[in-house]
Design an enzyme around this catalytic site. Structure first.
Site: not given
Length: 407
Positions: A361, A265, A235
């Site tokens: 992820e 992503e 982040h």
């Protein structure tokens, strides 16, 4: 001065006509019916919602707090949002049912408004994970010390299983995330800065959202495009760093549609990665593909996590794992709405079921100064159905697709 004294503490303003909301009236009624079933079974005559995600989920209105409280009071027969005077008629237009505006002329007018809507109830459902200790003290003082019943986990459980309308929106969001990814992929070149590249993807997605949802409100779509050392945190904000030949890159696109977040992503390299980087990247992709194969009805979040942990341990890479392996989607952003009961982590025993939507992820973070340093992350979104899971992310991953030719 006398005019100030006599200004109202709260009032209603039906200004304009009701907006066309993202979901149908039947969809909001379905949600309210499920909440009212919880209220009935737990003898809760009235619920006060205060979080952005739950107010948006049940009423359609996504507020902008700017330090002011907002609410939604739900009874067996009514659903009323409570908004600040600064927003005028917009909250009523974006609420599926009623709205009451409180004014700033006197402290605690928000709570006076709430009191007018709860009909003297001495037992109120609240979101304990959102209501601060200060707010709870004010509730006791302003609402005559009612019994407060936490409904946060129950409302989260409702949100974790998506309706067909929600799934259609999430699928569209995943497609728009891919669109932003392709725009970024084309914009990557040596010397371009993270912020320059990020803006290309964000602008592409904003346009796509407006085309797909012409009646929506547009806000909060964003991109994190990270390079080099800045890839170590999932982040990390975008910077003005210029990308260089040989850099590891992390591309993260996040279209926001009426409070609903989706994501893409991918790990990329500008030019050929070195052998150590390629080994780490390929190992993370193996974990990603293993994780994709595990997502299906009947498996628990903790079981998925255990298998992926075992895989990384076999590669001597578990110590570099950065966070859990995935999470739920829905009314969600980077500052509200996380559905903690549907995280692919060791301590979550939730059983996956049809209608749930989760990401896969895996991320490895190799510290600076070590061979292959950087953050490696791939992210796909899967919709669970009776037969298994549908991967709704189409953007390709891996070295064959995401090594950017610098020439």
């Amino acid at each position: 001065m006398s005019n100030l004294v006599h200004r109202p503490e709260f009032f209603s303003l039906d200004q304009g006509t009701k907006a066309t909301l993202t979901f149908s009236a039947n969809e909001y009624q379905r949600r309210l019916t499920k909440l009212r079933a919880i209220m009935s079974s737990h003898d809760i005559p009235v619920v006060l919602l205060t979080s952005m995600h739950n107010i948006a989920y049940y009423s359609g209105f996504l507020y902008c707090s700017f330090g002011r409280p907002y609410g939604c009071v739900i009874t067996p027969n009514t659903c009323t949002t409570v908004s600040a005077n600064i927003d005028a008629g917009q909250p009523w237009r974006r609420s599926i049912e009623d709205n009451v505006i409180y004014t700033d002329w006197k402290r605690d007018n928000f709570w006076r408004t709430v009191k007018s809507l709860i009909n003297g109830s001495k037992r109120i459902g609240i979101e304990q994970d959102h209501m601060t200790l200060s707010m709870q003290k004010t509730v006791a003082d302003m609402l005559d010390d009612p019994e407060l019943v936490d409904i946060a986990e129950r409302t989260m459980a409702i949100r974790m299983v998506k309706s067909p309308e929600e799934i259609e929106l999430i699928k569209c969001g995943a497609h728009i995330a891919d669109t932003g990814g392709w725009a970024i992929h084309e914009a990557i070149q040596e010397g371009a800065t993270e912020i320059e590249i990020a803006m290309v993807g964000r602008n592409k997605m904003e346009i796509a959202i407006a085309e797909a949802y012409p009646n929506a409100e547009y806000r909060d779509t964003w991109v994190w495009f990270q390079s080099g050392l800045n890839t170590d945190g999932a982040h990390n904000p975008v910077t003005h760093r210029a990308i260089q030949l040989g850099d590891i890159l992390s591309m993260n696109t996040f279209p926001m549609i009426s409070g609903y977040y989706t994501a893409l992503e991918r790990t990329l390299f500008l030019g050929e990665p070195d052998a150590a980087s390629l080994r780490i990247w390929e190992a993370n992709i193996e974990a990603h593909e293993l994780g994709l194969s595990l997502i299906k009805p009947g498996i628990t979040c903790t079981d998925i996590c255990a298998e992926l942990n075992q895989f990384f341990a076999s590669k001597d890479l578990l110590k570099y794992r950065s966070f859990g392996y995935g999470h739920s989607f829905g009314v969600l952003s980077h500052y509200y709405g996380r559905e903690a009961g549907l995280e692919l982590r060791e301590d979550i025993n939730t059983v996956l079921e049809p209608g749930m939507v989760v990401s896969m992820e895996p991320m490895l973070w190799i510290p600076d100064g070590q061979p292959g340093a950087g953050g490696y992350r791939e992210h796909d979104i899967l919709v669970i159905d009776d037969k298994g899971a549908q991967n709704i992310t189409q953007f390709p991953y891996g070295p064959e697709n995401n090594i950017i030719d610098p020439n």
